[in-house]
Each structure stands twice: as structure tokens, then as C-alpha cells.
Design an enzyme around this catalytic site. Structure first.
Site, mmCIF file in Angstrom:
data_model
loop_
_atom_site.group_PDB
_atom_site.id
_atom_site.type_symbol
_atom_site.label_atom_id
_atom_site.label_comp_id
_atom_site.label_asym_id
_atom_site.label_seq_id
_atom_site.Cartn_x
_atom_site.Cartn_y
_atom_site.Cartn_z
ATOM 1 N N TYR A 196 -4.184 4.365 1.664
ATOM 2 C CA TYR A 196 -5.431 3.295 2.095
ATOM 3 C C TYR A 196 -5.315 2.324 0.886
ATOM 4 O O TYR A 196 -6.336 1.475 0.931
ATOM 5 C CB TYR A 196 -6.651 4.010 2.017
ATOM 6 C CG TYR A 196 -6.674 5.001 3.286
ATOM 7 C CD1 TYR A 196 -6.360 5.979 3.580
ATOM 8 C CD2 TYR A 196 -7.788 4.481 4.167
ATOM 9 C CE1 TYR A 196 -6.264 6.877 4.528
ATOM 10 C CE2 TYR A 196 -7.992 5.204 5.399
ATOM 11 C CZ TYR A 196 -7.251 6.405 5.353
ATOM 12 O OH TYR A 196 -7.466 7.120 6.546
ATOM 13 N N LYS A 262 -0.272 17.989 1.752
ATOM 14 C CA LYS A 262 0.733 18.157 2.648
ATOM 15 C C LYS A 262 1.868 18.239 1.614
ATOM 16 O O LYS A 262 2.922 17.756 1.656
ATOM 17 C CB LYS A 262 0.736 17.089 3.551
ATOM 18 C CG LYS A 262 1.712 17.227 4.670
ATOM 19 C CD LYS A 262 1.418 18.252 5.650
ATOM 20 C CE LYS A 262 2.638 18.119 6.397
ATOM 21 N NZ LYS A 262 2.542 19.583 7.026
ATOM 22 N N ASP A 318 -1.902 21.043 7.853
ATOM 23 C CA ASP A 318 -1.961 21.512 9.111
ATOM 24 C C ASP A 318 -2.489 22.896 9.219
ATOM 25 O O ASP A 318 -3.240 23.075 10.384
ATOM 26 C CB ASP A 318 -0.324 21.407 9.634
ATOM 27 C CG ASP A 318 0.623 22.012 8.695
ATOM 28 O OD1 ASP A 318 0.927 21.041 7.983
ATOM 29 O OD2 ASP A 318 1.204 22.896 8.635
ATOM 30 N N ASP A 342 -9.736 11.839 5.778
ATOM 31 C CA ASP A 342 -10.396 11.083 6.799
ATOM 32 C C ASP A 342 -10.222 11.931 8.006
ATOM 33 O O ASP A 342 -11.263 12.191 8.890
ATOM 34 C CB ASP A 342 -9.371 10.049 7.086
ATOM 35 C CG ASP A 342 -9.855 8.766 7.838
ATOM 36 O OD1 ASP A 342 -10.907 8.876 8.470
ATOM 37 O OD2 ASP A 342 -9.275 7.729 7.899
#
Ligand code: NAP
Length: 451
Positions: A196, A262, A318, A342
């Protein structure tokens, strides 16, 4: 740095905004409490009241703070009318005449464009900077060559690095899962970095080619027709966000903080986020004393968590999306990077019944803006039908942030009872059997009478 956030699409900084940058950079280090008189912003006179101040990144709230509000576009008008009545009623019920909010309207979005010719006038930014804590309804994102999303601009101008989204269930709200009440988490999402940060180059551009060439010189292969996006994650940005999440857990007696990342794939960005979090917890007080990492718990404590400590663990993003569905009650405070946050915020909000009642806040060290998490829903504008729950609960969050916890609790209580009575706006009524459909204003009235 600041100016890059305010660039229009052709990369030019707006001249009037440049003036503001000087203004913001000069700062308000000497903010003092006291009555503010004879000041106007956007031609509107500031009401009599006191300024919020900040100490070590935390607000110091006077009894009659001046709080700027942005009504919001579209349905924002109906939502704000109902929300302000609920917030004021809660404060009055909790504190009588001793405390009150001195609301001060500042313009942004369509209202600002009509009144001043600008989407985000410098007076609005100056007022938010001066008074420190504000609340806003949803804003239209201007389409075409203007400044980028007003919401993103506000976050970046004021360095509101911490996006806080509490997600809890209100009994009676229709939900897609069997036991929605098991999810009760507060998500701390880093708000300024990651994909972002706005460093993106279109495929085929000279800039994209430069990056591709640079990668090639480092022995990495990128297809020549690729668009390029950069994902910066810093130690500074990660640690100040994780610090806020850990402080929150300590202050509220929460049982754990989970870093969501991640890092199995993106080792030096997402993986580093996690590592910097553990490093902070192990190296700084009060975290060193109060927090136990999952590794220490199993290596040194045989998996037995001391009652007065908070667990710091981490989960791959995940896996976290599965866990909030399959083992939601194992999680409490989540700290995560911008993109994960988000996705995760909206997924969790959906699990407890949707965005219509999900509140949010963007918090920095000397400014905080509380806001609706949904958009302007323009087709319902001025029809007095939309659900004002998101702004009302954002108002409750603001009261809690200010230390007015009793008033915050009254709003939660009033809203919870109203929903249990099956008195709801159209969006929930269409999903509930035997519910009474209320207008926006009537929903506000019902919450007040249920406090
Ligand atoms: P939206 O305004 O959130 O509305 C999409 C749909 O969500 C609505 O049609 C409605 O669904 C439902 N909804 C949203 N808010 C609701 C509420 N308070 N109560 C009940 N239902 C609600 O999304 P959008 O249409 O994509 O965006 C419209 C404008 O808002 C755009 O200009 C966008 O840029 C802006 N936006 C602003 C913010 C912000 O200010 N934070 C956030 C997102 C988007 P039904 O039609 O099914 O009833």
C-alpha cells in the site's frame, strides 16, 4: 516523504497541500489544554471547549474536548445524525454535566468540494491536527485525476500507522457460521507500508524497465512485460505496530497476541515482521516481563501458561484464515501487515454478521481518526434507511480510546439489547425472521432507550 502521499496521479504535489506540509512539519509540539476561542476552519467557528493532548502516544482527555467530525458523503448524512445523538446520550448518561463532547464539523468529500472547491481542504487537515481526535463517516473516492482516496490520504498525512478493527458478535445478528459468538478479536493492521505504500509502475513504463534491469543485475529474472509493485516492510513500522498490539493486550488483560504473516514465502518482509515482533517482546519492558513467546512456553514451561502472562505467537496468514473459522476462541489480539490485515478484517467482520456494524480506527502517536468501515452506499442516501451501527460503534471505540469507558459500555449495551429485541435496519431485517424494520433515526432512538 509526506509529499509523496499527496501526489496526484501525474506525480505533482498540490500547491495548497504543499503549504499544509510546511504547517504539519512545523508541528504542534507545544499543544496545551485550554479554551480555544476566535478560530475558524473552513469558515466555521470552533466551539468553546478544550483540546485533547497526547503523552507518549496516548491521549489525555479534558472533560469537554473539541472533537472534529466529518459527516461523510451519501448515507453519511443520515448515519451521522443518528450516531451523534447516540454518542451524546451515552456520555450524558454516564457523566451528567461533568463531561461532554464539543463537536466541530470539518469538511471533506463532496460537502467540502461544494463548500470550498477542494475534496480535502487544508483547513480540515489543520483542524484535525490541532484537535487530535476525530471521527468520520464514509467518503466518496473521487474518480479521475485528483488526489488518491481521501481515506488513504488522511491515514498517511497524519501517520495513522495503526488500523484497529475490533470484531465481536452481537447476539441475534444473522451470521454465515454456526457459532459466531466464539470470535472476539481485535485486529491491529499496519497502515502505512507493504504493497500500500504506493510504489507501483505500469508494465512497459521506463520505471518498470529500470526495476526489471536492476533485478537482472542482481541475478533475478522478471518478465519484461511485468507491472512492478514494491512491498517495503520496515523494522520501525513493524515494531511500532506490534508494540501497540502488545500494550493493548496488557492494558485489557487479553490472553494472547498473534502475529499474522506470510513469512514462509516472503522471508525478508513478512518473516522479518514476525522476527522483529519477537525481538521487541524479548528486549523491552514491560513486554519482557509480561509476555511469553510460544517457543518459551514449550521449551521452558512445559506448555503451562502462567495466569498473569500474555502469550505471543505467530501464524501463517493462510492458516489464520482457517483458524478464525475452526478455532476462533483461541485468538484474541491479532497484529499483522497491511495487506493481510485488509483481507482478515473484512473476513472476520463477515463472520460475525457483516460490514454494516463493523467499527474501525486509524491511530497514530498524536492523532486518531475513528471511521465507518463501509462506503457511502449512495443509492440509500437521505432515505433514512441505512444501518448506522458502524459509525456508532466507531464512536464507542473513540470514547474508550479517550478513557470514557463507561460511555463506551453504554453504547455496546444499548446496541446489543436493540438487536436482541429484533429491532434493526433493513439490511439485518431482511435476514432475520420476525424482525421489526427501523429507519436509521429510529434505530438510534432504540439504542438510546436501551442504554
Ligand atoms: P458501499 O458504499 O460500502 O456499499 C455497498 C453495499 O454494502 C451497499 O449497497 C449495501 O448493500 C451495503 N452497505 C454498505 N454500508 C451499509 C450500511 N451502513 N448499512 C447497510 N448496508 C450497507 O461500497 P461501494 O458501493 O463499493 O462504494 C461506494 C462509495 O464509497 C465509493 O465512492 C467508495 O470509494 C466509497 N468507500 C468509502 C469508504 C470509506 O470512506 N471508509 C470505504 C469503502 C468505499 P445492499 O445494497 O445489499 O443493501
Amino acid at each position: 516523504m509526506l509529499s509523496s502521499w499527496l501526489e496526484n496521479e501525474s506525480g505533482t504535489t498540490f500547491p495548497r497541500i504543499r503549504f499544509l506540509l510546511i504547517y504539519v512539519k512545523r508541528g504542534y509540539k507545544g499543544k496545551t489544554m485550554g479554551q480555544v476561542i476566535d478560530k475558524t476552519y473552513n469558515g466555521l467557528k470552533v466551539p468553546q471547549g478544550d483540546k485533547m493532548t497526547f503523552k507518549d502516544g496516548k491521549p489525555v482527555t479534558p472533560n469537554h474536548p473539541i472533537i472534529p467530525f466529518i459527516e461523510g458523503d451519501g448515507t453519511g448524512r443520515d448515519i451521522w445524525k443518528a450516531s451523534v445523538r447516540v454518542i451524546d446520550a451515552a456520555v450524558k448518561k454516564a457523566y451528567g454535566e461533568e463531561k461532554s463532547i464539543k463537536w466541530f464539523e470539518v469538511y471533506a468529500g463532496e460537502k467540502a468540494k461544494d463548500a470550498t472547491g477542494e475534496w480535502l481542504p487544508e483547513d480540515t487537515l489543520a483542524a484535525l491536527k490541532e484537535f487530535g481526535v476525530g471521527i468520520k463517516g464514509p467518503l466518496t473516492t473521487p474518480v479521475g485525476g485528483g488526489i488518491r482516496s481521501l481515506n488513504v490520504s488522511l491515514r498517511q498525512i497524519f501517520d495513522l500507522y495503526c488500523c484497529v478493527r475490533p470484531v465481536r458478535y452481537f447476539k441475534g445478528v444473522p451470521s454465515p457460521v454456526v457459532a459466531p459468538e466464539k470470535l472476539d478479536v481485535v485486529i491491529f493492521r499496519e497502515n502505512t507500508e507493504d504493497v500500500y505504500s504506493g510504489i507501483e509502475y505500469v508494465a512497459g513504463s521506463a520505471e518498470a524497465k529500470k526495476f526489471i534491469d536492476l533485478c537482472e543485475s542482481l541475478g533475478k529474472k522478471v518478465r519484461p512485460d511485468s507491472g512492478i509493485g514494491i512491498k517495503p516492510i520496515s523494522k520501525f513500522g513493524s515494531q511500532r505496530l506490534i508494540k501497540r498490539a502488545m500494550e493493548y493486550a496488557i492494558e485489557r488483560g487479553k490472553k494472547s497476541v498473534t502475529m499474522v504473516h506470510k513469512g514462509n514465502i516472503q522471508k525478508f518482509t513478512e518473516g522479518a515482521f514476525r522476527d522483529w515482533g519477537y525481538e521487541l517482546a524479548a528486549g523491552e519492558e514491560p513486554f519482557k516481563t509480561k509476555i511469553v513467546s510460544e517457543e518459551t512456553l514449550w521449551d521452558k514451561m512445559d506448555g503451562k501458561m502462567p495466569a498473569d502472562k500474555i502469550l505471543l505467537n505467530d501464524r501463517i496468514a493462510d492458516s489464520m484464515f482457517q483458524q478464525v473459522l475452526t478455532r476462533p476462541d483461541e485468538y484474541s489480539v491479532l497484529a499483522t501487515t497491511n495487506l493481510n490485515g485488509d483481507y482478515l478484517s473484512d473476513a472476520c467482520a463477515a463472520q460475525v454478521g457483516g460490514l454494516g456494524i463493523a467499527p474501525g480506527a486509524n491511530i497514530g502517536d498524536d492523532c486518531a481518526i475513528f471511521e465507518a468501515t463501509h462506503g457511502t452506499a449512495p443509492k440509500y442516501a437521505d432515505k433514512d434507511v441505512i444501518n448506522p451501527g458502524s459509525v456508532i460503534l466507531s464512536g464507542a471505540m473513540m470514547l474508550e480510546y479517550m478513557g470514557w469507558v463507561e460511555a463506551c459500555n453504554l453504547i455496546h449495551e444499548g446496541l446489543a439489547k436493540t438487536i436482541q429485541q429484533k429491532k434493526v435496519t433493513y439490511d439485518l431485517e431482511r435476514l432475520m425472521s420476525g424482525a421489526t424494520k427501523l429507519k436509521t433515526s429510529e434505530f438510534g432512538d432504540a439504542i438510546i432507550s436501551n442504554m
